[in-house]
Design an enzyme around this catalytic site. Structure first.
Site, PDB file in Angstrom:
ATOM      1  N   GLU A 282      34.867  15.808 -22.344  1.00 49.03           N
ATOM      2  CA  GLU A 282      35.569  15.262 -21.162  1.00 49.03           C
ATOM      3  C   GLU A 282      34.617  15.116 -19.966  1.00 49.03           C
ATOM      4  O   GLU A 282      35.000  15.288 -18.810  1.00 49.03           O
ATOM      5  CB  GLU A 282      36.821  16.077 -20.837  1.00 49.03           C
ATOM      6  CG  GLU A 282      37.783  16.040 -22.027  1.00 49.03           C
ATOM      7  CD  GLU A 282      39.225  16.272 -21.707  1.00 49.03           C
ATOM      8  OE1 GLU A 282      39.653  16.077 -20.562  1.00 49.03           O
ATOM      9  OE2 GLU A 282      39.965  16.630 -22.655  1.00 49.03           O
TER      10      GLU A 282
HETATM   11  N1  CAA Z   1      39.519   6.175 -11.114  1.00 49.38           N
HETATM   12  C1  CAA Z   1      39.640   4.839 -10.967  1.00 49.38           C
HETATM   13  N2  CAA Z   1      38.603   3.983 -11.152  1.00 49.38           N
HETATM   14  C2  CAA Z   1      37.408   4.512 -11.487  1.00 49.38           C
HETATM   15  C3  CAA Z   1      37.221   5.898 -11.653  1.00 49.38           C
HETATM   16  C4  CAA Z   1      38.325   6.748 -11.450  1.00 49.38           C
HETATM   17  N3  CAA Z   1      38.227   8.069 -11.578  1.00 49.38           N
HETATM   18  N4  CAA Z   1      35.932   6.116 -11.999  1.00 49.38           N
HETATM   19  C5  CAA Z   1      35.339   4.920 -12.032  1.00 49.38           C
HETATM   20  N5  CAA Z   1      36.238   3.951 -11.739  1.00 49.38           N
HETATM   21  C6  CAA Z   1      36.002   2.523 -11.630  1.00 49.38           C
HETATM   22  C7  CAA Z   1      34.903   2.283 -10.574  1.00 49.38           C
HETATM   23  O1  CAA Z   1      35.444   2.194  -9.278  1.00 49.38           O
HETATM   24  C8  CAA Z   1      34.281   0.988 -11.051  1.00 49.38           C
HETATM   25  O2  CAA Z   1      35.070  -0.093 -10.605  1.00 49.38           O
HETATM   26  P1  CAA Z   1      34.412  -1.254  -9.676  1.00 49.38           P
HETATM   27  O3  CAA Z   1      33.413  -1.921 -10.580  1.00 49.38           O
HETATM   28  O4  CAA Z   1      35.563  -2.100  -9.285  1.00 49.38           O
HETATM   29  O5  CAA Z   1      33.752  -0.528  -8.520  1.00 49.38           O
HETATM   30  C9  CAA Z   1      34.422   1.049 -12.558  1.00 49.38           C
HETATM   31  O6  CAA Z   1      35.453   2.015 -12.849  1.00 49.38           O
HETATM   32  C10 CAA Z   1      33.143   1.496 -13.230  1.00 49.38           C
HETATM   33  O7  CAA Z   1      32.808   2.766 -12.707  1.00 49.38           O
HETATM   34  P2  CAA Z   1      31.315   3.232 -12.453  1.00 49.38           P
HETATM   35  O8  CAA Z   1      30.531   2.125 -11.839  1.00 49.38           O
HETATM   36  O9  CAA Z   1      31.365   4.531 -11.722  1.00 49.38           O
HETATM   37  O10 CAA Z   1      30.811   3.431 -13.961  1.00 49.38           O
HETATM   38  P3  CAA Z   1      29.504   4.076 -14.537  1.00 49.38           P
HETATM   39  O11 CAA Z   1      29.072   3.283 -15.679  1.00 49.38           O
HETATM   40  O12 CAA Z   1      28.526   4.367 -13.439  1.00 49.38           O
HETATM   41  O13 CAA Z   1      30.062   5.478 -15.159  1.00 49.38           O
HETATM   42  C11 CAA Z   1      30.795   7.751 -15.245  1.00 49.38           C
HETATM   43  C12 CAA Z   1      30.658   6.464 -14.435  1.00 49.38           C
HETATM   44  C13 CAA Z   1      31.409   8.758 -14.274  1.00 49.38           C
HETATM   45  C14 CAA Z   1      29.459   8.282 -15.734  1.00 49.38           C
HETATM   46  C15 CAA Z   1      31.769   7.517 -16.437  1.00 49.38           C
HETATM   47  O14 CAA Z   1      31.218   6.628 -17.369  1.00 49.38           O
HETATM   48  C16 CAA Z   1      32.146   8.804 -17.134  1.00 49.38           C
HETATM   49  O15 CAA Z   1      33.027   9.525 -16.687  1.00 49.38           O
HETATM   50  N6  CAA Z   1      31.499   9.098 -18.298  1.00 49.38           N
HETATM   51  C17 CAA Z   1      31.874  10.247 -19.117  1.00 49.38           C
HETATM   52  C18 CAA Z   1      32.943   9.869 -20.090  1.00 49.38           C
HETATM   53  C19 CAA Z   1      33.689  11.051 -20.601  1.00 49.38           C
HETATM   54  O16 CAA Z   1      34.145  11.901 -19.848  1.00 49.38           O
HETATM   55  N7  CAA Z   1      33.876  11.105 -21.904  1.00 49.38           N
HETATM   56  C20 CAA Z   1      34.647  12.133 -22.503  1.00 49.38           C
HETATM   57  C21 CAA Z   1      35.242  11.630 -23.763  1.00 49.38           C
HETATM   58  S1  CAA Z   1      36.879  12.136 -24.036  1.00 49.38           S
HETATM   59  C22 CAA Z   1      36.824  13.706 -24.668  1.00 49.38           C
HETATM   60  O17 CAA Z   1      35.834  14.371 -24.633  1.00 49.38           O
HETATM   61  C23 CAA Z   1      38.135  14.165 -25.140  1.00 49.38           C
HETATM   62  C24 CAA Z   1      38.136  15.208 -26.160  1.00 49.38           C
HETATM   63  O18 CAA Z   1      38.136  14.930 -27.297  1.00 49.38           O
HETATM   64  C25 CAA Z   1      38.272  16.624 -25.721  1.00 49.38           C
END
Ligand code: CAA
Length: 384
Positions: free
Chosen positions: A368
């Site tokens: 996550e």
């Molecule tokens: N709420 C709403 N919108 C959001 C947001 C949020 N929390 N976070 C990002 N966005 C939007 C941004 O505003 C952006 O929109 P715009 O282009 O209009 O500005 C768009 O989404 C893209 O966001 P970023 O530019 O921030 O994207 P990024 O490529 O830089 O990535 C990141 C950001 C935080 C690294 C994200 O990719 C991330 O969270 N990665 C980790 C993924 C993750 O947590 N995976 C876990 C898998 S699930 C799991 O583990 C479950 C399980 O089995 C236990």
């Protein structure tokens, strides 16, 4: 400001504590060793209403708040983190998103049985399929493709490390629908596991949370009705991020529980084990360790509760959930390692539980969103 739980929250905490002691503790070492999914425990959790704790009662849930969810997650994770991760994914990553962004038809068809955790006398839980072989932290780099064919989509691709992958009946699948649009070219779909073209890969042989059911899932020309897309076209990535904000509170609470479970065992052991003529708890070397463990755990607990409170009170909890997760998971890793150290040689063998807790703690720094991803979210949040 009140540092006091309501009567209802305390009842839920006690119910979770009793459940953990009576239903999770027996057999936890064997389930870990055999990588056995805790089917009976999850079934009983569904009887308690804990598989859809925060879902409204009109959709089959228990309608509890996020504070109660944190309390329950901590208690269950103190004893068996393989049970609590299954509960957390179903609550936060599956039911919450469907309730907030699903259509009424999607809620009636999928959310109601998912929140109840059962359908037609069988376990009925969900999984969240974002990660891919080449898209973990970099979650916008989705290689799974959903092709728009009019009133349905065709999905092709592979998802990795899917919690509940083998047991879930319903998958929430993120897939690219328009590569030219980056994060806005991703959609989320509800896919039934028994759809033709869905294959469940072998169960992963993991370091920790070995009872939980982690698989890769392959999609080959899987036909999904358009009615199963969640939200507007292009909403899938934001859907995943919004859902993960709440999920991270659940995993923070899981990490908190692993840490406090190991700490309680370390205190009990230090009070009865003697060395150099007195209980080891009387040695300052051990007291200082216990003092630091207790302090960090309390700080992690307050961060978890703060994030939960913000979520319950309509605040923006993106930052507080990431802060809670990074701090609680790093606390869990540190506290469990110290708990093994306090137990000495006994800590290194399975019967004393703390070695399992140390192995279980590691994943809370990875899934996550890794600790590094949480720091990206926090860094961007404080500098915007
Ligand atoms: N709420 C709403 N919108 C959001 C947001 C949020 N929390 N976070 C990002 N966005 C939007 C941004 O505003 C952006 O929109 P715009 O282009 O209009 O500005 C768009 O989404 C893209 O966001 P970023 O530019 O921030 O994207 P990024 O490529 O830089 O990535 C990141 C950001 C935080 C690294 C994200 O990719 C991330 O969270 N990665 C980790 C993924 C993750 O947590 N995976 C876990 C898998 S699930 C799991 O583990 C479950 C399980 O089995 C236990």
């Amino acid at each position: 400001m009140h540092f006091q739980f309501s009567e209802e929250q305390l009842m839920i905490q006690q119910a979770a504590r009793d459940f953990a002691q009576n239903e999770c503790l027996p057999g936890v070492i064997e389930r870990d060793e055999k990588q056995q999914f805790p089917y009976d425990q999850i079934w009983k959790l569904s009887e308690l209403g804990f598989m859809g704790m925060m879902t409204g009662s009109q959709y089959g849930g228990a309608g509890m708040d996020t504070i109660s969810y944190v309390l329950a997650m901590e208690e269950i994770s103190k004893v068996d983190a393989s049970v609590s991760v299954c509960m957390s994914v179903n609550n936060s990553l599956v039911c919450w998103g469907l309730e907030h962004y699903g259509t009424e038809e999607q809620k009636q068809q999928y959310l109601v049985p998912l929140a109840q955790g059962r359908k037609s006398g069988q376990l009925y839980i969900g999984a969240f399929l974002l990660s891919e072989p080449e898209a973990g932290s970099d979650a916008t780099s989705q290689q799974t493709i959903a092709e728009d064919k009019g009133d349905y989509y065709i999905i092709n691709g592979t998802k990795n490390w899917i919690t509940n992958g083998g047991t879930a009946s319903v998958y929430l699948v993120m897939a690219q629908t328009d590569a030219s649009k980056g994060s806005k070219g991703i959609d989320t779909f509800i896919v039934e596991k028994n759809s033709p073209g869905v294959t469940v890969g072998a169960k992963e042989n993991k370091l920790g949370i070995r009872g939980s059911d982690t698989h890769s899932i392959m999609f080959q020309d899987v036909k999904v009705p358009k009615a199963n897309r969640i939200g507007e076209h292009g909403f899938g990535f934001r859907y995943a991020m919004k859902t993960l904000e709440g999920g991270r509170i659940g995993i923070a609470a899981q990490a908190l529980g692993i840490a406090s479970g190991a700490y309680e065992r370390a205190v009990a052991y230090a009070k009865q084990r003697k060395a150099f003529g007195k209980e080891i708890a009387q040695h300052q070397a051990i007291q200082f360790k216990l003092a630091d463990m207790a302090t960090r755990i309390e700080a992690a607990r307050l961060l978890c509760l703060r994030a939960a409170w913000e979520k319950d009170n309509g605040g923006d909890y993106a930052l507080s959930s990431s802060m809670a997760k990074v701090y609680a998971s790093e606390t869990a890793m540190w506290v469990t390692t110290e708990a093994v150290q306090i137990h000495g040689g006994y800590g290194y063998v399975k019967e004393y539980h703390v070695e399992r807790m140390m192995r279980d703690a590691k994943i809370t720094q990875i899934y996550e969103g890794t600790s590094e991803v949480q720091r990206i979210v926090i860094g961007r949040g404080i500098l915007k």
